[in-house]
Design a protein around this motif. Sequence first.
Motif, PDB file in Angstrom:
ATOM      1  N   ARG A 306     -13.339  -0.029  -2.467  1.00 46.45           N
ATOM      2  CA  ARG A 306     -12.889  -1.206  -1.652  1.00 46.45           C
ATOM      3  C   ARG A 306     -11.374  -1.200  -1.333  1.00 46.45           C
ATOM      4  N   ALA A 307     -11.161  -1.447  -0.018  1.00 44.53           N
ATOM      5  CA  ALA A 307      -9.901  -1.405   0.685  1.00 44.53           C
ATOM      6  C   ALA A 307      -9.072  -2.768   0.120  1.00 44.53           C
ATOM      7  N   SER A 308      -7.728  -2.779   0.558  1.00 49.68           N
ATOM      8  CA  SER A 308      -6.894  -4.081   0.100  1.00 49.68           C
ATOM      9  C   SER A 308      -7.460  -5.307   0.998  1.00 49.68           C
ATOM     10  N   ASP A 309      -8.325  -5.241   1.850  1.00 46.91           N
ATOM     11  CA  ASP A 309      -8.846  -6.376   2.454  1.00 46.91           C
ATOM     12  C   ASP A 309     -10.278  -6.794   1.872  1.00 46.91           C
ATOM     13  N   GLY A 310     -10.600  -6.037   0.819  1.00 43.73           N
ATOM     14  CA  GLY A 310     -11.941  -6.312   0.305  1.00 43.73           C
ATOM     15  C   GLY A 310     -13.113  -5.494   0.796  1.00 43.73           C
ATOM     16  N   SER A 311     -12.821  -4.855   1.960  1.00 47.72           N
ATOM     17  CA  SER A 311     -14.189  -4.393   2.671  1.00 47.72           C
ATOM     18  C   SER A 311     -14.485  -3.060   1.790  1.00 47.72           C
ATOM     19  N   LEU A 312     -15.877  -2.712   1.846  1.00 42.25           N
ATOM     20  CA  LEU A 312     -16.322  -1.696   1.243  1.00 42.25           C
ATOM     21  C   LEU A 312     -16.231  -0.352   2.269  1.00 42.25           C
ATOM     22  N   GLN A 313     -15.732   0.597   1.764  1.00 39.51           N
ATOM     23  CA  GLN A 313     -15.432   1.850   2.456  1.00 39.51           C
ATOM     24  C   GLN A 313     -15.904   3.024   1.735  1.00 39.51           C
ATOM     25  N   ARG A 353      -3.659   4.006   4.358  1.00 42.86           N
ATOM     26  CA  ARG A 353      -4.707   3.422   4.509  1.00 42.86           C
ATOM     27  C   ARG A 353      -4.238   1.779   4.373  1.00 42.86           C
ATOM     28  N   LEU A 354      -3.186   1.552   3.632  1.00 37.00           N
ATOM     29  CA  LEU A 354      -2.733   0.255   3.570  1.00 37.00           C
ATOM     30  C   LEU A 354      -2.481  -0.532   4.750  1.00 37.00           C
ATOM     31  N   TYR A 355      -2.009   0.312   5.778  1.00 36.85           N
ATOM     32  CA  TYR A 355      -1.655  -0.180   7.106  1.00 36.85           C
ATOM     33  C   TYR A 355      -2.668  -0.512   7.950  1.00 36.85           C
ATOM     34  N   GLN A 356      -3.860   0.003   7.629  1.00 34.03           N
ATOM     35  CA  GLN A 356      -4.898  -0.356   8.205  1.00 34.03           C
ATOM     36  C   GLN A 356      -5.753  -1.410   7.896  1.00 34.03           C
ATOM     37  N   SER A 357      -5.394  -1.871   6.389  1.00 38.82           N
ATOM     38  CA  SER A 357      -6.163  -2.892   5.819  1.00 38.82           C
ATOM     39  C   SER A 357      -5.458  -3.973   5.788  1.00 38.82           C
ATOM     40  N   GLY A 358      -4.405  -4.216   6.438  1.00 41.01           N
ATOM     41  CA  GLY A 358      -3.298  -5.445   6.099  1.00 41.01           C
ATOM     42  C   GLY A 358      -2.323  -5.481   5.019  1.00 41.01           C
ATOM     43  N   LYS A 360       0.682  -5.723   2.708  1.00 43.53           N
ATOM     44  CA  LYS A 360       1.760  -6.784   2.306  1.00 43.53           C
ATOM     45  C   LYS A 360       2.767  -6.169   1.468  1.00 43.53           C
ATOM     46  N   ASP A 361       3.920  -6.757   1.453  1.00 43.00           N
ATOM     47  CA  ASP A 361       5.143  -6.336   0.803  1.00 43.00           C
ATOM     48  C   ASP A 361       4.775  -6.372  -0.621  1.00 43.00           C
ATOM     49  N   TYR A 362       3.783  -7.375  -1.302  1.00 36.27           N
ATOM     50  CA  TYR A 362       3.501  -7.417  -2.581  1.00 36.27           C
ATOM     51  C   TYR A 362       2.242  -7.023  -2.538  1.00 36.27           C
ATOM     52  N   ALA A 363       1.154  -8.086  -2.419  1.00 36.10           N
ATOM     53  CA  ALA A 363      -0.102  -7.736  -2.444  1.00 36.10           C
ATOM     54  C   ALA A 363      -1.114  -8.605  -1.764  1.00 36.10           C
ATOM     55  N   THR A 364      -2.369  -8.171  -1.331  1.00 35.11           N
ATOM     56  CA  THR A 364      -3.273  -9.002  -0.524  1.00 35.11           C
ATOM     57  C   THR A 364      -3.911 -10.079  -1.474  1.00 35.11           C
ATOM     58  N   GLN A 365      -4.966 -10.787  -0.847  1.00 37.91           N
ATOM     59  CA  GLN A 365      -5.697 -11.533  -1.616  1.00 37.91           C
ATOM     60  C   GLN A 365      -7.174 -10.789  -1.992  1.00 37.91           C
ATOM     61  N   ASP A 398       1.072   1.835  15.530  1.00 41.97           N
ATOM     62  CA  ASP A 398       1.450   0.192  15.820  1.00 41.97           C
ATOM     63  C   ASP A 398       1.702  -0.558  14.537  1.00 41.97           C
ATOM     64  N   SER A 399       0.806  -0.188  13.294  1.00 44.41           N
ATOM     65  CA  SER A 399       1.145  -1.139  12.125  1.00 44.41           C
ATOM     66  C   SER A 399       2.586  -0.714  11.593  1.00 44.41           C
ATOM     67  N   LEU A 400       2.989   0.441  11.621  1.00 50.46           N
ATOM     68  CA  LEU A 400       4.056   0.939  11.013  1.00 50.46           C
ATOM     69  C   LEU A 400       5.284   0.333  11.762  1.00 50.46           C
ATOM     70  N   ILE A 401       5.308   0.236  13.054  1.00 48.53           N
ATOM     71  CA  ILE A 401       6.215  -0.486  13.917  1.00 48.53           C
ATOM     72  C   ILE A 401       5.972  -1.977  13.956  1.00 48.53           C
ATOM     73  N   ALA A 402       4.911  -2.567  13.658  1.00 57.17           N
ATOM     74  CA  ALA A 402       5.012  -4.104  13.223  1.00 57.17           C
ATOM     75  C   ALA A 402       5.536  -4.308  12.013  1.00 57.17           C
ATOM     76  N   ASP A 403       5.443  -3.340  10.981  1.00 60.20           N
ATOM     77  CA  ASP A 403       5.942  -3.707   9.851  1.00 60.20           C
ATOM     78  C   ASP A 403       7.566  -3.730   9.707  1.00 60.20           C
ATOM     79  N   VAL A 404       8.019  -2.718  10.265  1.00 59.47           N
ATOM     80  CA  VAL A 404       9.141  -2.557  10.515  1.00 59.47           C
ATOM     81  C   VAL A 404       9.992  -3.574  11.223  1.00 59.47           C
ATOM     82  N   ASN A 405       9.208  -4.160  12.247  1.00 57.07           N
ATOM     83  CA  ASN A 405      10.007  -5.359  13.197  1.00 57.07           C
ATOM     84  C   ASN A 405       9.875  -6.664  12.233  1.00 57.07           C
ATOM     85  N   ARG A 406       9.123  -6.632  11.120  1.00 60.92           N
ATOM     86  CA  ARG A 406       9.310  -7.834  10.478  1.00 60.92           C
ATOM     87  C   ARG A 406      10.162  -7.825   9.297  1.00 60.92           C
TER      88      ARG A 406
END
Length: 697
Positions: A306-313, A353-358, A360-365, A398-406
């Motif tokens: 399970r990825a950090s968004d809960g999806s089965l992969q 893969r964390l960047y593909q499943s959302g 977070k600086d600490y942890a997802t839900q 794109d996710s790397l750029i978005a993360d740095v922009n935040r």
Amino acid sequence: MKKTFLLLQAIMSAAFCFAQQNQGRVSQTSADKVNVFIGSSGDHGQMSPAASSPFSMMSVGPQTYPNLHMGYEHNAKVFLGFTHNRVEGVGCQGSGGNILIKPFIGADANNCPLLKSTEAAGPGFYEVGFINGIKARFAVYQKQSVETYQFPASKQKGFLINLKHTLANRFVTEEHELKSDGLCGWIESKTTCNAGVYRVYYRLKFDNPVSFKKVDEHVLIADASTLSNTIGIHIAFSSVDVAHAEMAITGHTYENALTKSKADWNDVLNRITVKGNPEREKVFYSMLYRTAQSPYVVSEPDGSFRASDGSLQHTTGAAYNGWAIWDNYRTQLPLLSLLYPERYKDMVTSIARLYQSGKKDYATQHEPSNTVRTEHAIVVLLDAYRKGYPVDFNKITDSLIADVNRLDFIHPDKALESSYDTWALAQILAAQGNEELSKHYLQKAAAYKDYWENDFKDLSRGDVDQVSARGMYQGTIWQYRWFVPFDVKGLISLAGGEKSYLQQLDTFFDNDYYNHANEPDIQVPLMYNMTTQPWKSQALMHKYAVDTVVQYYFNDNSRGIDPFVNVIYKNSPDAYIRTMDDDAGAMSAWYVFAAIGMSPACVGWPVYYLNVPLFPSVNINLPGNKQFNITVKNFTEHNRYIQSVTLNGKPFTRNWISHQDLETGGKMVITAGSEPNKSWGINDQWISSLLSNPLLP
């Protein structure tokens, strides 16, 4: 004649004793040298003696009273039971502690105190005996725990099973199903610092049927009065579902599980062979052991996870989770990249893969395991890429750029840390051929100079040695001002040139402004290597690894009135500085690097600075039957300065070595001395630069 005979007999007897002692030492495995009780007492290290398997989410350890970070205090006598997971060495007062089991005799579990009488532990196992005659032992192999409880003769006995128990992280919810031989289900708890939520699936299986009584919605009593006085329990975890947890229970006996776990630990620990002071060898392998407990394998043998968004992969390799990247990207992850490339490639893929499943600086839900934090993951990916690990940046750009922009540039420390990530993004974009966008982020990273001039240049202000001044995180202006690992050349210029830079470094260490109780400045002992005085770094690495030091700063955000005056790394439960966390292998990896004579110069570049190892012989065992051997000539406790170096028989005048040099294998000979050789290591230096790095492709 009689005197001669007696003398001969004495010599032969002494020789026999020496041979016996030496034989005993030779027969000791690397795992046998590990002391799992180091850092397990009095807020020193936040480590536990829990039974564990390399990179496994299963970690079975005692819950003692009063509560400490890891649920365990070495000096405590009162036990509350045993829990089945934890993140070793982290702050926020501990994390994990799921599925508490308390064995008891009599009619009431609460009226059966467990008072420790005997205790033993090592890699893969933990065992304890209590004054009332109950004994418990645990062996962990991969994701399963094999547990044996021995009871004294008693009409009534059983187990209290608390499914809502946690450490400082909060319980969220759980579901369970009772079976004739145990139970199964899942538990959700908050991650470290209560930032996100993780779910663990489990199967708990008794060797024989038991009957259950409900205490409340999440607490059960398993009545084992009809069973024999020796009772076995198997428990297994999965991040996917209960069915996979069930399959993880293989029916191993305690002895078989321990044999397999110990073999796995020896495989991990034997990647480095050191020979020298036996007591120091114990500290070394104890520290190396701590670097291989996380991240956790969260995938199953069939590739599901399970990825950090809960999806089965599904994956063809292994999937990992359980990150403390802000802490250990500086030391532990670089060490894993060197020693365990077959594992590290999957760890790198898991971070990407964390960047593909959302991410977070600490942890997802929806975390598949307990975890801590992931800041600076982009630096880890760049570092791995430059070491030759495959990273598919195209999928996550794109996710790397978005993360740095935040990123946060508001506080002084954050401004420097965010500039590091921004620099890493610029390097990644350049590697992709996106020069225009790379230039944009490089210019943004270069703005660190403005922040540095504003907050870190003036050392006359009254708050420069105050922890958390100006809103900073667990550090001082003095400690954070050095955090420009990607542009030390620029930092030297900002400091007023090399002469001023050296004077400021001298002031920093001469006044004990350095803080080894936390990570923000643990790279600073290396920072003479970029100057004409690299021998000072050689002395400092030795000092903080094995000598008595003075430390004024603690993780309760104070410059203490009474300083720590002691050796940091020692073979004792109260090793480490008061309030110092090991932080999932970060601080233990620092020691391992110092001990083998090399440390990362800048994570993001595959370069290591050299120092005299803490052993006369170090051998790094690499894949493909390759080895990198380091021998120290003139090795003594006081010879901490490099006089000369050869690599494969040829003079080696650099004070740094590349990751590629190490991967290739070879023989390095370091000649040590008690006084510095001020002409060695001052030419052909490697100094990080914002704009270019001419020494590497």
